[in-house]
Design a protein around this motif. Structure first.
Motif, short mmCIF file in Angstrom:
data_model
loop_
_atom_site.label_atom_id
_atom_site.label_comp_id
_atom_site.label_asym_id
_atom_site.label_seq_id
_atom_site.Cartn_x
_atom_site.Cartn_y
_atom_site.Cartn_z
N CYS A 401 0.86 -1.18 0.00
CA CYS A 401 0.00 0.00 0.00
C CYS A 401 0.90 1.24 0.00
O CYS A 401 1.68 1.44 0.94
N GLU A 402 0.81 2.02 -1.03
CA GLU A 402 1.62 3.24 -1.10
C GLU A 402 0.88 4.38 -0.39
O GLU A 402 -0.29 4.25 -0.04
N GLY A 403 1.57 5.47 -0.18
CA GLY A 403 0.93 6.64 0.41
C GLY A 403 0.66 6.49 1.90
O GLY A 403 1.48 5.92 2.63
N GLU A 404 -0.50 6.95 2.33
CA GLU A 404 -0.74 7.08 3.77
C GLU A 404 -1.34 5.85 4.43
O GLU A 404 -1.53 5.83 5.64
N VAL A 405 -1.66 4.84 3.65
CA VAL A 405 -2.24 3.64 4.25
C VAL A 405 -1.14 2.82 4.93
O VAL A 405 -0.24 2.31 4.26
N ASP A 406 -1.21 2.71 6.25
CA ASP A 406 -0.16 1.99 6.98
C ASP A 406 -0.53 0.54 7.25
O ASP A 406 0.33 -0.27 7.54
N ASP A 407 -1.82 0.23 7.21
CA ASP A 407 -2.26 -1.14 7.49
C ASP A 407 -3.02 -1.64 6.26
O ASP A 407 -4.23 -1.49 6.15
N CYS A 408 -2.28 -2.22 5.36
CA CYS A 408 -2.83 -2.60 4.06
C CYS A 408 -3.87 -3.71 4.20
O CYS A 408 -4.88 -3.72 3.48
N GLU A 409 -3.64 -4.61 5.15
CA GLU A 409 -4.58 -5.71 5.36
C GLU A 409 -5.96 -5.18 5.76
O GLU A 409 -6.99 -5.57 5.18
N ARG A 420 -3.33 -11.53 3.91
CA ARG A 420 -2.53 -11.70 5.12
C ARG A 420 -1.51 -10.57 5.23
O ARG A 420 -0.70 -10.37 4.31
N GLY A 421 -1.56 -9.84 6.33
CA GLY A 421 -0.75 -8.64 6.51
C GLY A 421 0.73 -8.94 6.74
O GLY A 421 1.11 -10.02 7.20
N GLY A 422 1.56 -7.95 6.41
CA GLY A 422 3.00 -8.09 6.46
C GLY A 422 3.58 -8.52 7.80
O GLY A 422 4.59 -9.22 7.85
N LYS A 423 2.92 -8.16 8.91
CA LYS A 423 3.51 -8.47 10.22
C LYS A 423 3.66 -9.98 10.42
O LYS A 423 4.55 -10.43 11.14
N HIS A 424 2.80 -10.77 9.79
CA HIS A 424 2.90 -12.22 9.94
C HIS A 424 4.15 -12.78 9.28
O HIS A 424 4.56 -13.91 9.55
N GLY A 426 7.06 -11.08 9.28
CA GLY A 426 8.21 -10.33 9.81
C GLY A 426 8.48 -9.06 9.02
O GLY A 426 9.62 -8.60 8.96
N ALA A 427 7.42 -8.50 8.41
CA ALA A 427 7.60 -7.32 7.55
C ALA A 427 6.62 -6.22 7.95
O ALA A 427 5.83 -6.36 8.89
N SER A 428 6.66 -5.13 7.20
CA SER A 428 5.81 -3.98 7.48
C SER A 428 4.34 -4.26 7.17
O SER A 428 4.03 -5.02 6.24
N MET A 429 3.45 -3.61 7.92
CA MET A 429 2.02 -3.75 7.68
C MET A 429 1.58 -3.00 6.42
O MET A 429 0.41 -3.05 6.05
N LYS A 430 2.50 -2.32 5.79
CA LYS A 430 2.17 -1.72 4.50
C LYS A 430 2.06 -2.79 3.40
O LYS A 430 1.60 -2.51 2.30
N TYR A 431 2.52 -3.99 3.72
CA TYR A 431 2.45 -5.09 2.75
C TYR A 431 1.33 -6.08 3.09
O TYR A 431 0.99 -6.26 4.27
N VAL A 432 0.80 -6.70 2.06
CA VAL A 432 -0.05 -7.88 2.26
C VAL A 432 0.37 -8.95 1.25
O VAL A 432 0.92 -8.64 0.19
N ARG A 433 0.05 -10.18 1.61
CA ARG A 433 0.25 -11.29 0.69
C ARG A 433 -1.12 -11.71 0.16
O ARG A 433 -2.06 -11.89 0.93
N ILE A 434 -1.24 -11.81 -1.16
CA ILE A 434 -2.51 -12.16 -1.80
C ILE A 434 -2.30 -13.42 -2.63
O ILE A 434 -1.40 -13.48 -3.46
N SER A 435 -3.17 -14.40 -2.43
CA SER A 435 -3.06 -15.64 -3.22
C SER A 435 -3.38 -15.36 -4.68
O SER A 435 -4.34 -14.68 -5.01
N MET A 436 -2.57 -15.92 -5.57
CA MET A 436 -2.82 -15.84 -7.02
C MET A 436 -3.40 -17.16 -7.54
O MET A 436 -3.51 -17.34 -8.75
N LEU A 437 -3.74 -18.08 -6.64
CA LEU A 437 -4.11 -19.44 -7.05
C LEU A 437 -5.60 -19.74 -6.90
O LEU A 437 -6.01 -20.90 -6.96
#
Lengths: 455, 455
Positions: A401-409, A420-424, A426-437
């Motif tokens: 999530c770019e810009g001001e969104v700090d909790d992308c999940e 699934r948010g980045g903290k799971h 070991g990363a920043s909450m600006k990231y999420v993991r999204i299934s492509m399957l």
């Protein structure tokens, strides 16, 4: 390696919080027809490009639900009066892309249904034993052959001089490897590390029993003391899809290579992997998560024996039924790659590569329509298996999530997308993991919702 | 609960030590034809009342074994000159009754092959999920129905108001129960006890990961301190077959009932068991050890959820293929008990009861011919399922060496019978546990060898 652990709770919480009384729950029939639940009611809706067709015959599936007559009547009235639900109803569909349930390959296997059907009679495979002459005595010889052949066909791992250990998914094999590699009488538990962002289940699987043998020691980049350690190298990496090498490079380290995604639909195959312990799984290679079959290629016989011992104590072996089925499926994949036998049918890896490439193209297009998000970029390389030159096509999108969104999940949850948010990891909450399957219609909803959020 | 853990090492040690160069190793074909290995050679021998028929076509199965030509020629010369081996060769056959591999029911299932065959196509059961509305979200609804029906038919366990959790065998469910019942943040690990003689795998399964959650605290009869504890109650008991109640009876205890053998071929069913946590397995109820399917009936929803979480972390669910197959087999058992549908065929429990009763009769006759051994006696009770009055017919014989033999396991090994000694069960080495579930010819060898030892 397969994963989820956070899923179900999230779906319910999100559904309850977001949908203001109209709760759609999704389950799946064998014919890929989602069944939606509306409160206590069930209704089958055929989704083809969002053309929802109410099927009145199937509305009342549970005759015990007499108490819901008034709600049911209301729903019947609504659905029988039109062919498609309104925009608000589509938006309120929760799509769950938290876990990597590999349902996207189902269509391929339907095309091959006839030659890949397994018949098992009740008197077969009764014994605990498969092959007492094998270190892994509960492993079916047919599965050993199928795995060896497939690695040779694809060229993604060395099998010569390796012992193959079968597991109930690669999760069990990860735990078996930790058991085998941790000294039984060490003065303190063995450190287990992986470079962040790391697969979210590693810490949990390492520590859930508070083992005295091993403990999760976090991000490999931050591990610099002189103690012995085990480093997990996941390549391509879960969650971000990058090719990985070991990070710590200490002289007291032992490596486990998790190569669940080292297959030609996800990444260019460069060389046959040639490490001491390599983990694979049918969940991600062929999409058969329900069978719970993984395998380890292990160089050292004593390590293979200890891993076998772990599985012996943990579950006294691995389902023969699933081993037999997995062998049939892996042989079918090899057959499909064998051009002489191909009968002009598409090989499994051709099919899955094209599907992944198409999805990544659509996802990048969707993300490029907004400034809210970004995705990783991957270098182009030439695949020794297919001859194609391409960048990684990971099984998960590591979205920022770019810009001001700090909790992308949480932000995506507001739009009924469970990730699934980045903290799971070991990363920043600006990231999420999204299934492509996921199945097609879920992926389509994702690519429609992401750019719409910018409006 | 299924078990072995000690097996393979023992076979090899015994074979090497005892057979002075002529090493027979036994494996099995689907048609119950044992394959014997002599050194590096294989030869298929059809055993029917010890009429060994050398099959020269099958002698050379591995073309790479050129180095063994001289040995092979010798064997061919020996086997082609006669139909039966000499007494010395029969005596040198190692029979392994250490573990409870339930191969004795195979014949029954061959008779029902047609109606119990499962067909699975490659596109089926792909997802991790079976039923997201169930606490145990990876459990197939068909298996829930089959288990519930069978318990009702047999009357051996209450299922009303219970959550069913499926496991990869009941070993995994035992570990899941320990995880669920041990406080996550206790000041010390939870004590786990069971009355001696106890199932030999309990200590190992409790302690192999040096968990901080629980620890093996030994014989329940000797546990009398004030700390919290979990008591395993195995009834009928493994290894000795007796009906059991809890022993400690403290107010800080939690009970797990392992009811793997509470089926009418092993024991008179007296009442539907009605405990908080009850474990069962197809390995011992129907003889399908290779499928690795067990189930727990759990009263408390939170405990069922925690057990599910354990299996989620441990193996991300349980093989769908084996669940589907187990459901078919359990339904077939219920069908066979349903007199209206029975078509004059013998029910599974009639068949298996008669087989167990016949084996115990023969074993007792064999033991009575010598003063070297003794067996437990069991009180007669009336089975509410069959209406028959009988004493226990355990899946294992708990044999005692009388007189001066202090190490019964080693004594029997001298006669090429592999058993598991009493020390593994927290008992005297004058005892051994012998599987009663082997194939017919192994059991026949056992009953011939025991009285011969007295000569």
């Amino acid at each position: 390696m397969a994963d989820f652990v956070f899923l179900l709770k999230n779906v319910l919480v999100v559904s309850l919080a977001m949908n203001m009384g109209l709760i759609w729950k999704i389950s799946y029939d064998d014919d890929e027809t989602p069944t939606f639940k509306w409160g206590g009611l069930q209704q089958k809706l055929h989704i083809h490009g969002y053309s929802f067709n109410g099927d009145k015959e199937n509305i009342v599936e549970d005759e015990e639900e007499e108490a819901h007559v008034s709600k049911r009547s209301k729903l019947q009235a609504t659905t029988s009066s039109r062919l498609a639900p309104d925009v608000w109803e589509i938006q309120s569909l929760v799509i769950n892309l938290d876990h990597g349930d590999p349902t996207m390959y189902e269509s391929f296997w339907k095309q091959r249904a006839e030659e890949t059907t397994v018949m098992t009679s009740s008197w077969q495979h009764i014994s605990y034993f498969s092959d007492v002459n094998n270190v892994c005595w509960f492993m079916e010889p047919g599965l050993v052959s199928a795995i060896t052949r497939l690695h040779k066909v694809v060229g993604n791992a060395v099998t010569e001089g390796r012992h193959i250990v079968v597991g109930t998914g690669s999760s069990q094999l990860y735990q078996a490897a930790l058991y085998a590699l941790s000294p039984p009488n060490g003065s303190s538990p063995m450190n287990v590390v992986s470079a962040a962002p790391f697969y979210s289940s590693y810490p949990l699987m390492t520590d859930y029993l508070k083992s005295g043998l091993h403990k999760w020691a976090g991000d490999a980049y931050e591990f610099n003391n002189e103690e012995p350690y085990i480093e997990l190298v996941t390549s391509p990496n879960n969650p971000d899809g990058f090719t990985r090498q070991e990070v710590v490079k200490g002289d007291k380290g032992i490596l486990i290579h998790d190569l669940a995604y080292y297959w030609p639909q996800y990444t260019p195959i460069l060389l046959p992997a040639d490490y001491d312990i390599m983990l694979f799984t049918v969940s991600k290679s062929t999409g058969h998560a329900g069978s719970r079959i993984g395998w380890a290629l292990v160089k050292d016989r004593e390590i293979a024996k200890k891993m076998t011992t772990f599985i012996e104590i943990n579950t006294i072996g691995v389902s023969k039924d699933s081993q037999i089925r997995a062998a049939k499926i892996l042989q079918a994949v090899s057959d499909s790659c064998d051009h002489e036998n191909q009968k002009e049918e598409e090989s499994f890896f051709d099919y899955s590569f094209k599907l992944m490439a198409e999805r990544w193209k659509k996802l990048r297009e969707a993300v490029n329509k907004t400034e809210l998000f970004s995705l990783p970029s991957f270098p182009q390389e030439t695949c020794s298996f297919s001859g194609r030159t391409f960048g990684q096509l990971p099984a998960f999108a590591w979205l920022k999530c770019e810009g001001e969104v700090d909790d992308c999940e949480s932000f995506l949850r507001l739009h009924n997308i469970v990730t699934r948010g980045g903290k799971h990891f070991g990363a920043s909450m600006k990231y999420v993991r999204i299934s492509m399957l996921s199945r097609d219609y879920e992926f389509k909803l994702l690519t429609e919702r992401l750019p719409a959020m910018n409006k």
